[in-house]
Write a protein that holds these residues in place. Structure first.
Motif, mmCIF file in Angstrom:
data_model
loop_
_atom_site.group_PDB
_atom_site.id
_atom_site.type_symbol
_atom_site.label_atom_id
_atom_site.label_comp_id
_atom_site.label_asym_id
_atom_site.label_seq_id
_atom_site.Cartn_x
_atom_site.Cartn_y
_atom_site.Cartn_z
ATOM 1 N N ASP A 112 76.952 36.276 -46.010
ATOM 2 C CA ASP A 112 76.603 36.761 -47.345
ATOM 3 C C ASP A 112 77.802 37.323 -48.113
ATOM 4 O O ASP A 112 77.652 37.781 -49.248
ATOM 5 N N ALA A 113 78.970 37.302 -47.494
ATOM 6 C CA ALA A 113 80.158 37.850 -48.153
ATOM 7 C C ALA A 113 80.513 37.012 -49.383
ATOM 8 O O ALA A 113 80.434 35.781 -49.366
ATOM 9 N N LYS A 114 80.913 37.677 -50.460
ATOM 10 C CA LYS A 114 81.255 36.982 -51.692
ATOM 11 C C LYS A 114 82.725 36.556 -51.724
ATOM 12 O O LYS A 114 83.102 35.660 -52.465
ATOM 13 N N GLU A 115 83.558 37.238 -50.952
ATOM 14 C CA GLU A 115 84.999 36.960 -50.994
ATOM 15 C C GLU A 115 85.372 35.914 -49.943
ATOM 16 O O GLU A 115 84.966 36.001 -48.794
ATOM 17 N N SER A 116 86.126 34.906 -50.354
ATOM 18 C CA SER A 116 86.581 33.845 -49.461
ATOM 19 C C SER A 116 87.855 33.262 -50.065
ATOM 20 O O SER A 116 88.400 33.813 -51.020
ATOM 21 N N HIS A 117 88.316 32.139 -49.544
ATOM 22 C CA HIS A 117 89.579 31.585 -50.047
ATOM 23 C C HIS A 117 89.568 30.071 -49.893
ATOM 24 O O HIS A 117 89.023 29.541 -48.921
ATOM 25 N N PHE A 118 90.166 29.389 -50.861
ATOM 26 C CA PHE A 118 90.288 27.931 -50.818
ATOM 27 C C PHE A 118 91.750 27.540 -50.629
ATOM 28 O O PHE A 118 92.641 28.083 -51.292
ATOM 29 N N VAL A 119 91.973 26.588 -49.725
ATOM 30 C CA VAL A 119 93.305 26.051 -49.479
ATOM 31 C C VAL A 119 93.195 24.532 -49.354
ATOM 32 O O VAL A 119 92.122 23.954 -49.540
ATOM 33 N N VAL A 120 94.295 23.906 -49.009
ATOM 34 C CA VAL A 120 94.315 22.456 -48.813
ATOM 35 C C VAL A 120 94.846 22.154 -47.423
ATOM 36 O O VAL A 120 95.790 22.788 -46.955
ATOM 37 N N SER A 121 94.211 21.203 -46.774
ATOM 38 C CA SER A 121 94.702 20.703 -45.492
ATOM 39 C C SER A 121 95.119 19.253 -45.703
ATOM 40 O O SER A 121 94.301 18.419 -46.106
ATOM 41 N N VAL A 122 96.384 18.967 -45.484
ATOM 42 C CA VAL A 122 96.917 17.630 -45.720
ATOM 43 C C VAL A 122 97.430 17.067 -44.396
ATOM 44 O O VAL A 122 98.005 17.788 -43.578
ATOM 45 N N TYR A 123 97.201 15.778 -44.185
ATOM 46 C CA TYR A 123 97.569 15.172 -42.910
ATOM 47 C C TYR A 123 99.017 14.696 -42.940
ATOM 48 O O TYR A 123 99.415 13.925 -43.820
ATOM 49 N N SER A 124 99.785 15.179 -41.975
ATOM 50 C CA SER A 124 101.178 14.746 -41.828
ATOM 51 C C SER A 124 101.258 13.648 -40.780
ATOM 52 O O SER A 124 100.976 13.878 -39.604
ATOM 53 N N ARG A 125 101.627 12.460 -41.218
ATOM 54 C CA ARG A 125 101.841 11.374 -40.250
ATOM 55 C C ARG A 125 103.040 11.697 -39.355
ATOM 56 O O ARG A 125 103.067 11.336 -38.184
ATOM 57 N N GLU A 126 104.011 12.373 -39.948
ATOM 58 C CA GLU A 126 105.230 12.751 -39.232
ATOM 59 C C GLU A 126 104.900 13.632 -38.019
ATOM 60 O O GLU A 126 105.439 13.440 -36.931
ATOM 61 N N LEU A 127 104.001 14.600 -38.208
ATOM 62 C CA LEU A 127 103.631 15.528 -37.143
ATOM 63 C C LEU A 127 102.378 15.096 -36.397
ATOM 64 O O LEU A 127 102.069 15.631 -35.329
ATOM 65 N N GLY A 128 101.615 14.167 -36.976
ATOM 66 C CA GLY A 128 100.385 13.711 -36.337
ATOM 67 C C GLY A 128 99.289 14.766 -36.337
ATOM 68 O O GLY A 128 98.495 14.856 -35.398
ATOM 69 N N LYS A 129 99.205 15.557 -37.412
ATOM 70 C CA LYS A 129 98.176 16.606 -37.475
ATOM 71 C C LYS A 129 97.975 17.065 -38.920
ATOM 72 O O LYS A 129 98.795 16.777 -39.799
ATOM 73 N N TRP A 130 96.871 17.781 -39.133
ATOM 74 C CA TRP A 130 96.599 18.399 -40.423
ATOM 75 C C TRP A 130 97.409 19.682 -40.550
ATOM 76 O O TRP A 130 97.456 20.480 -39.617
ATOM 77 N N ILE A 131 98.020 19.890 -41.709
ATOM 78 C CA ILE A 131 98.800 21.110 -41.919
ATOM 79 C C ILE A 131 98.260 21.884 -43.126
ATOM 80 O O ILE A 131 97.669 21.310 -44.031
ATOM 81 N N PHE A 132 98.491 23.170 -43.108
ATOM 82 C CA PHE A 132 97.954 24.127 -44.082
ATOM 83 C C PHE A 132 98.899 24.272 -45.276
ATOM 84 O O PHE A 132 100.091 24.471 -45.101
ATOM 85 N N MET A 133 98.328 24.170 -46.480
ATOM 86 C CA MET A 133 99.081 24.438 -47.700
ATOM 87 C C MET A 133 98.204 25.294 -48.615
ATOM 88 O O MET A 133 97.045 24.951 -48.861
ATOM 89 N N ASP A 134 98.768 26.394 -49.113
ATOM 90 C CA ASP A 134 98.026 27.315 -49.966
ATOM 91 C C ASP A 134 98.688 27.348 -51.341
ATOM 92 O O ASP A 134 99.649 28.088 -51.569
ATOM 93 N N PRO A 135 98.193 26.556 -52.301
ATOM 94 C CA PRO A 135 98.846 26.495 -53.612
ATOM 95 C C PRO A 135 98.665 27.758 -54.448
ATOM 96 O O PRO A 135 99.429 27.994 -55.386
ATOM 97 N N ASP A 136 97.640 28.556 -54.151
ATOM 98 C CA ASP A 136 97.439 29.801 -54.885
ATOM 99 C C ASP A 136 98.593 30.771 -54.622
ATOM 100 O O ASP A 136 99.209 31.303 -55.550
ATOM 101 N N PHE A 137 98.923 30.988 -53.343
ATOM 102 C CA PHE A 137 100.014 31.884 -52.974
ATOM 103 C C PHE A 137 101.344 31.147 -52.783
ATOM 104 O O PHE A 137 102.376 31.782 -52.577
ATOM 105 N N GLY A 138 101.299 29.810 -52.830
ATOM 106 C CA GLY A 138 102.528 29.054 -52.575
ATOM 107 C C GLY A 138 102.970 29.205 -51.139
ATOM 108 O O GLY A 138 104.168 29.209 -50.846
ATOM 109 N N GLY A 139 102.013 29.328 -50.217
ATOM 110 C CA GLY A 139 102.342 29.652 -48.832
ATOM 111 C C GLY A 139 102.046 28.568 -47.811
ATOM 112 O O GLY A 139 101.156 27.725 -47.994
ATOM 113 N N TYR A 140 102.807 28.616 -46.749
ATOM 114 C CA TYR A 140 102.559 27.813 -45.546
ATOM 115 C C TYR A 140 103.171 28.577 -44.380
ATOM 116 O O TYR A 140 103.943 29.524 -44.559
#
Length: 232
Positions: A91-119
């Motif tokens: 029921d919490a109202k606070e949450s966060h949206f990010v993007v998970s993009v697949y890196s063929r180079e690493l063979g896995k999904w990686i985290f990218m946060d465009p709101d904070f510009g973070g990884y």
């Protein structure tokens, strides 16, 4: 259209796959400032939201930042998905949206946060994804954030970036389909949500139907949720 209008190939640059992914994320982060409750009418797609941010100089939410970046990655040929990071309390109202993009180079999904510009990287310098971030937070292992991440305390006024994620990375959900303009019409959609073992296991029995008529299918199978896309 998105790729050509904003010259995304030039923004991505000629570096490694990872560097191109980061360059695109940073460009989105610099479009405008964070606004917790922006009054921006739809459609909710990258073309419209970029025009609002750049042309009308409007601040946007984490959800809107993530929509833009996800659709930019898709336009550039990356497998990508919008991910809704949620806390323990349903029921919490606070949450966060990010993007998970697949890196063929690493063979896995990686985290990218465009709101904070973070990884994040691990102690060896390798970029990590959402499941790795969660495990490292649980086990107290180091998470190295990029030095040019947008000031967390300036936006939210307290805590730290890893602390914020530790609160909002208990459950995560994404749409069944990752495509342009998906978020404009959110009624009657299908979403998948990964929940931890032992957490409200009755949710696994049947999908939940929201007030908008969308369906949430719950799973506790992490390998299934994070399986590699058919893009290799």
């Amino acid at each position: 259209t998105l790729r050509e209008r904003y010259h995304l190939d030039a923004i991505a640059g000629d570096g490694s796959e990872i560097q191109r992914i980061i360059n695109l994320m940073k460009w989105v982060n610099r479009l405008t400032w964070h606004h917790p409750r922006p009054r921006i009418p739809g459609p909710y797609n990258a073309l419209h939201l970029i025009s609002q941010a750049k042309g009308h100089k409007k601040g946007i939410s984490c959800w809107m930042f993530a929509i833009i970046l996800n659709e930019i990655y898709l336009s550039m040929g990356f497998a990508s998905r919008l991910v809704h990071l949620k806390p323990h309390d349903k029921d919490a109202k606070e949450s966060h949206f990010v993007v998970s993009v697949y890196s063929r180079e690493l063979g896995k999904w990686i985290f990218m946060d465009p709101d904070f510009g973070g990884y994040f990287k691990d102690e060896t310098g390798q970029i990590v994804g959402i499941p790795e971030i969660r495990r490292r937070l649980i086990n107290g292992k180091p998470l190295v954030v990029n030095r040019d991440v947008r000031s967390f305390t300036k936006i939210l006024g307290k805590g730290s970036y890893p602390w914020y994620l530790s609160k909002n990375i208990f459950r995560y959900a994404c749409p069944q389909s990752s495509e342009f303009n998906h978020e404009t019409e959110r009624n009657g959609r299908i979403y998948y949500e990964l929940i931890p073992d032992g957490y409200q296991e009755e949710l696994l029995l049947e999908p939940e139907v929201t007030k908008r008529g969308s369906k949430i299918i719950y799973t506790n199978d992490e390998d299934l949720f994070w399986q590699n896309p058919r893009c290799e």
